[in-house]
Design an enzyme around this catalytic site. Sequence first.
Site, short mmCIF file in Angstrom:
data_model
loop_
_atom_site.label_atom_id
_atom_site.label_comp_id
_atom_site.label_asym_id
_atom_site.label_seq_id
_atom_site.Cartn_x
_atom_site.Cartn_y
_atom_site.Cartn_z
N ASN A 86 -11.36 -28.04 -29.19
CA ASN A 86 -10.83 -26.75 -28.77
C ASN A 86 -9.70 -26.85 -27.75
O ASN A 86 -9.40 -25.86 -27.08
CB ASN A 86 -11.96 -25.89 -28.21
CG ASN A 86 -13.11 -25.74 -29.18
OD1 ASN A 86 -14.21 -26.22 -28.93
ND2 ASN A 86 -12.86 -25.13 -30.34
N ILE A 93 -6.30 -24.22 -24.17
CA ILE A 93 -7.74 -24.10 -24.44
C ILE A 93 -8.00 -22.90 -25.35
O ILE A 93 -7.49 -21.80 -25.12
CB ILE A 93 -8.53 -23.94 -23.13
CG1 ILE A 93 -8.26 -25.13 -22.21
CG2 ILE A 93 -10.02 -23.80 -23.41
CD1 ILE A 93 -8.83 -24.94 -20.81
N CYS A 94 -8.79 -23.13 -26.40
CA CYS A 94 -9.18 -22.05 -27.29
C CYS A 94 -10.66 -21.74 -27.09
O CYS A 94 -11.53 -22.54 -27.42
CB CYS A 94 -8.92 -22.46 -28.75
SG CYS A 94 -9.41 -21.19 -29.95
N VAL A 95 -10.93 -20.58 -26.49
CA VAL A 95 -12.30 -20.13 -26.29
C VAL A 95 -12.29 -18.61 -26.35
O VAL A 95 -11.36 -17.96 -25.88
CB VAL A 95 -12.87 -20.65 -24.95
CG1 VAL A 95 -12.08 -20.10 -23.77
CG2 VAL A 95 -14.34 -20.32 -24.80
#
Length: 254
Positions: A86, A93-95
């Site tokens: 991620n 950051i991918c969240v």
Amino acid sequence: MASNENLPPNVIKQLAKELKSLDESPPDGIKVVVNDEDFSQICADIEGPVGTPYENGVFRMKLALSHDFPHSPPKGYFMTKIFHPNVASNGEICVNTLKKDWNPSLGLRHVLSVVRCLLIEPFPESALNEQAGKMLLENYDEYARHARLYTGIHAKPKPKFKTGAISESTTALNVGQTNNETPSTATAIPSSVTDIKRVTTSAQDQQHMANVVVAATAGSASVVTTTQKREAGLAKVQADKKKVDARKKSLKRL
């Protein structure tokens, strides 16, 4: 405390309050790096969670706040290189918390805790690093090996030096180079009362020995002088005796 032109005063006030709370009571494994002059860039050091491939690593990340924060979510970036499904190659950051699940009421503490949890439980389904995501799904051991390798190379914590040891080393070096002397030939400087007494006693002993040597030398010279005088006296007596003997022989002839 300086403010940032991109953020309204009420947001700056709220951020200052949150940052103070994070500094006084930091979340587990997270240390915020406060920059009073720019609240639009929030940095933090995240410790790799125990039992994960990121264990024993320290990862620097930042949250970039836009001018309409908190109505829009901040963007998260890992500044330390990390192998994670991620996290993109540029550190983004991918969240979901920073995207569709964002809520203006969420605070910095919550966001930072979510990012650290991402190191415990990645989401390969929404991977920004496709290689890491595929590896995690198909071969976890290989994924963990890659992640540990990145951690060992890029996320090693900085060594902590002991100030006392550095000061002692510096002092020793300075003492050794006094008057352009090398450390091996430099004269030791007493560092305590005991050392001073020892040096003083040694000096007194040396002076006493010097006096003894002088006295012995003087005594030897005196003995030599006396011996010479005695030898001279004997030579004179013998000479006088010879004269007397010669006179006696002369009288016998007469």
